[in-house]
Write a protein that holds these residues in place. Structure first.
Motif, PDB file in Angstrom:
ATOM      1  N   GLU A 126     122.884 -14.525   6.014  1.00 23.56           N
ATOM      2  CA  GLU A 126     124.269 -14.089   5.889  1.00 23.56           C
ATOM      3  C   GLU A 126     124.316 -12.567   5.838  1.00 23.56           C
ATOM      4  N   HIS A 127     125.491 -11.994   6.102  1.00 22.30           N
ATOM      5  CA  HIS A 127     125.618 -10.537   6.150  1.00 22.30           C
ATOM      6  C   HIS A 127     125.229  -9.900   4.827  1.00 22.30           C
ATOM      7  N   TRP A 128     125.533 -10.555   3.704  1.00 29.06           N
ATOM      8  CA  TRP A 128     125.208  -9.985   2.398  1.00 29.06           C
ATOM      9  C   TRP A 128     123.725 -10.115   2.085  1.00 29.06           C
ATOM     10  N   GLU A 129     123.011 -10.941   2.812  1.00 31.31           N
ATOM     11  CA  GLU A 129     121.565 -11.036   2.620  1.00 31.31           C
ATOM     12  C   GLU A 129     120.835  -9.897   3.339  1.00 31.31           C
ATOM     13  N   THR A 130     121.392  -9.419   4.407  1.00 30.29           N
ATOM     14  CA  THR A 130     120.729  -8.353   5.174  1.00 30.29           C
ATOM     15  C   THR A 130     121.204  -6.960   4.786  1.00 30.29           C
ATOM     16  N   ALA A 131     122.375  -6.861   4.135  1.00 32.07           N
ATOM     17  CA  ALA A 131     122.999  -5.551   3.895  1.00 32.07           C
ATOM     18  C   ALA A 131     122.107  -4.593   3.126  1.00 32.07           C
ATOM     19  N   GLY A 132     121.387  -5.096   2.127  1.00 30.02           N
ATOM     20  CA  GLY A 132     120.570  -4.197   1.317  1.00 30.02           C
ATOM     21  C   GLY A 132     119.088  -4.433   1.448  1.00 30.02           C
ATOM     22  N   ALA A 135     124.871 -23.560  -7.999  1.00 28.66           N
ATOM     23  CA  ALA A 135     125.175 -23.970  -9.375  1.00 28.66           C
ATOM     24  C   ALA A 135     126.286 -23.114  -9.970  1.00 28.66           C
ATOM     25  N   MET A 136     126.316 -21.832  -9.624  1.00 23.18           N
ATOM     26  CA  MET A 136     127.375 -20.960 -10.129  1.00 23.18           C
ATOM     27  C   MET A 136     128.747 -21.364  -9.593  1.00 23.18           C
ATOM     28  N   THR A 137     128.785 -21.954  -8.392  1.00 27.32           N
ATOM     29  CA  THR A 137     130.070 -22.406  -7.844  1.00 27.32           C
ATOM     30  C   THR A 137     130.511 -23.728  -8.458  1.00 27.32           C
ATOM     31  N   GLY A 138     129.598 -24.397  -9.159  1.00 25.05           N
ATOM     32  CA  GLY A 138     129.917 -25.691  -9.746  1.00 25.05           C
ATOM     33  C   GLY A 138     129.723 -26.849  -8.792  1.00 25.05           C
ATOM     34  N   GLU A 139     129.267 -26.562  -7.579  1.00 25.42           N
ATOM     35  CA  GLU A 139     129.024 -27.623  -6.603  1.00 25.42           C
ATOM     36  C   GLU A 139     127.639 -28.236  -6.832  1.00 25.42           C
ATOM     37  N   PRO A 140     127.476 -29.538  -6.552  1.00 23.16           N
ATOM     38  CA  PRO A 140     126.165 -30.174  -6.732  1.00 23.16           C
ATOM     39  C   PRO A 140     125.163 -29.784  -5.665  1.00 23.16           C
ATOM     40  N   ARG A 141     125.629 -29.200  -4.574  1.00 25.73           N
ATOM     41  CA  ARG A 141     124.741 -28.744  -3.498  1.00 25.73           C
ATOM     42  C   ARG A 141     125.334 -27.500  -2.855  1.00 25.73           C
ATOM     43  N   VAL A 142     124.587 -26.913  -1.958  1.00 21.95           N
ATOM     44  CA  VAL A 142     125.044 -25.699  -1.280  1.00 21.95           C
ATOM     45  C   VAL A 142     126.251 -25.999  -0.398  1.00 21.95           C
ATOM     46  N   ARG A 189     130.797 -22.052   2.376  1.00 21.86           N
ATOM     47  CA  ARG A 189     132.077 -21.335   2.239  1.00 21.86           C
ATOM     48  C   ARG A 189     132.375 -21.008   0.777  1.00 21.86           C
ATOM     49  N   GLU A 190     131.948 -21.903  -0.153  1.00 20.28           N
ATOM     50  CA  GLU A 190     132.156 -21.623  -1.573  1.00 20.28           C
ATOM     51  C   GLU A 190     131.256 -20.494  -2.047  1.00 20.28           C
ATOM     52  N   ILE A 191     130.040 -20.447  -1.538  1.00 18.96           N
ATOM     53  CA  ILE A 191     129.131 -19.363  -1.910  1.00 18.96           C
ATOM     54  C   ILE A 191     129.616 -18.046  -1.330  1.00 18.96           C
ATOM     55  N   GLU A 192     130.186 -18.079  -0.145  1.00 18.26           N
ATOM     56  CA  GLU A 192     130.745 -16.864   0.448  1.00 18.26           C
ATOM     57  C   GLU A 192     131.866 -16.313  -0.436  1.00 18.26           C
ATOM     58  N   ARG A 193     132.711 -17.189  -0.948  1.00 20.73           N
ATOM     59  CA  ARG A 193     133.799 -16.751  -1.842  1.00 20.73           C
ATOM     60  C   ARG A 193     133.230 -16.213  -3.155  1.00 20.73           C
ATOM     61  N   LEU A 194     132.194 -16.872  -3.650  1.00 19.42           N
ATOM     62  CA  LEU A 194     131.554 -16.418  -4.884  1.00 19.42           C
ATOM     63  C   LEU A 194     131.000 -15.005  -4.710  1.00 19.42           C
ATOM     64  N   ILE A 195     130.264 -14.789  -3.633  1.00 23.91           N
ATOM     65  CA  ILE A 195     129.645 -13.476  -3.392  1.00 23.91           C
ATOM     66  C   ILE A 195     130.719 -12.392  -3.314  1.00 23.91           C
ATOM     67  N   ALA A 196     131.849 -12.716  -2.728  1.00 24.25           N
ATOM     68  CA  ALA A 196     132.921 -11.724  -2.562  1.00 24.25           C
ATOM     69  C   ALA A 196     133.495 -11.259  -3.888  1.00 24.25           C
ATOM     70  N   ARG A 197     133.415 -12.121  -4.920  1.00 25.25           N
ATOM     71  CA  ARG A 197     134.042 -11.733  -6.192  1.00 25.25           C
ATOM     72  C   ARG A 197     133.035 -11.345  -7.276  1.00 25.25           C
ATOM     73  N   LEU A 198     131.736 -11.570  -7.040  1.00 27.00           N
ATOM     74  CA  LEU A 198     130.746 -11.252  -8.068  1.00 27.00           C
ATOM     75  C   LEU A 198     130.723  -9.760  -8.387  1.00 27.00           C
ATOM     76  N   ARG A 199     130.513  -9.449  -9.659  1.00 30.59           N
ATOM     77  CA  ARG A 199     130.276  -8.075 -10.100  1.00 30.59           C
ATOM     78  C   ARG A 199     128.863  -8.047 -10.673  1.00 30.59           C
ATOM     79  N   CYS A 200     128.088  -7.063 -10.242  1.00 33.76           N
ATOM     80  CA  CYS A 200     126.690  -7.005 -10.638  1.00 33.76           C
ATOM     81  C   CYS A 200     126.387  -5.689 -11.342  1.00 33.76           C
ATOM     82  N   PHE A 228     126.359  -6.822  -5.079  1.00 27.59           N
ATOM     83  CA  PHE A 228     125.408  -7.919  -5.204  1.00 27.59           C
ATOM     84  C   PHE A 228     124.326  -7.836  -4.126  1.00 27.59           C
ATOM     85  N   ALA A 229     124.703  -7.378  -2.930  1.00 29.39           N
ATOM     86  CA  ALA A 229     123.731  -7.265  -1.836  1.00 29.39           C
ATOM     87  C   ALA A 229     122.566  -6.351  -2.201  1.00 29.39           C
TER      88      ALA A 229
END
Length: 329
Positions: free
Chosen positions: A138-144, A264-271, A274-285, A232-233
């Protein structure tokens, strides 16, 4: 110290007598298993395995993992020298070369994800991942993350180089911060905390109800720190590296481990991508430095404003390593 056996193995490799070297590997591994169990056999055969995985043609190197030899003679996901034998092999050849040759599902999966880390897009060229982890970065995996530092650089005769694990890598962009009182440990978010805590034996994980600095305050050595918020990246490579910081583990395993945490942070039982993409967009690190930091450390806290939870991961090996990471999530 280079032993007579080492010279013999290197001579076979130097002369490209790969079939003979594979036979030596299999006999050595099987004899070691018979003597002291699978771990003993794997360790005894590891130097020969590394030479084969690194230098042999893929058609022969892939046979390290074929169960067509004597009992105990086949390499598994856990076989390693400077790093896992499957990762050594994956750094040497493209997925197109390796895909027709790899049988065992666990090895095949990790080789595919290693090729993804090295820049290949396998969404249309490999079978779907069983945990739905994307077969392209994903783009956030390569950014940093520089492509050249994602996977260990293996050396022909043994050994490997790897980028230093340090977060924060320096103090640029950070400043004096007074952390708040430690946040209240949360009863929710425990699956993500458990998974995060399994990243490394030298790092501690915690989850609080509050912000990233609240979580950092639980693990930092004092209230006054040098720290600051980062994308986060920027933290992502260190998190993956921490989850694969062992010669028996490859970077692909670290990436898979982090995707499980994010799921697990999204609360979903599996990957669910689209939910992880939304999570990454709002995470503060948030990251900070510690007085004990030397060469090898991680301090990060991840905060998810949507749930009010924040996780922190911090630690290091202080003889030659040190550190901490905290991310609000």
């Amino acid at each position: 110290m280079i032993t007579h056996e080492d010279r013999k193995l290197r001579t076979l490799a130097g002369q490209e007598r790969w079939a003979e070297l594979l036979d030596v590997y299999r006999r050595t591994r099987a004899a070691g298993v018979a003597l002291g169990g699978d771990a003993h056999g794997a360790a005894a055969a590891a130097p020969a395995g590394h030479l084969i995985a690194y230098g042999a043609p893929p058609e022969l190197a892939a046979r390290l993992f074929d169960p067509d030899g004597a009992p105990g003679s086949t390499a598994t996901v856990g076989d390693h020298d400077a790093g896992p034998l499957w990762e050594v092999l994956a750094t040497r050849h493209s997925w197109r070369r390796l895909a027709p040759l790899l049988g065992p599902a666990p090895v095949r999966r990790l080789v595919a994800h290693t090729r993804v880390l090295l820049g290949e897009d396998l969404r249309h060229d490999a079978e779907p991942d069983r945990e739905a982890v994307p077969l392209a970065l994903e783009h956030w995996e390569t950014a940093g993350w520089d492509e050249r530092s994602r996977v260990r650089e293996y050396l022909r005769d043994g050994g490997a180089r790897r980028a230093l694990l340090a977060l924060p890598a320096g103090r640029e962009g950070l400043g004096p911060v007074e952390l708040p009182a430690p946040g209240r440990v949360a009863s929710s978010g425990q699956e993500a905390t458990r998974l995060l805590g399994g990243f490394s034996p030298w790092a501690e994980a915690i989850c609080v109800r509050g912000t990233a600095p609240d979580a950092a305050a639980q693990l930092a050595s004092g209230r006054q720190v040098t720290g600051g918020f980062i994308p986060f990246a920027q933290a992502y490579p260190a998190l993956v590296q921490a989850a694969s910081d062992d010669p028996a583990a490859g970077t692909a395993q670290g990436r898979l481990a982090l995707w499980r945490v994010l799921a697990a942070m999204t609360g979903e039982p599996r990957v669910v991508a689209r939910e992880i993409e939304r999570l990454i967009a709002r995470l503060r690190c948030f990251t900070w430095s510690d007085p004990a930091d030397e060469l090898h450390y991680l301090h990060a806290a991840i905060e998810d404003p949507a749930t009010g939870l924040a996780w922190a991961l911090s630690g290091g090996t202080y003889e030659t390593l040190a550190g901490g990471l905290v991310c609000d999530g």
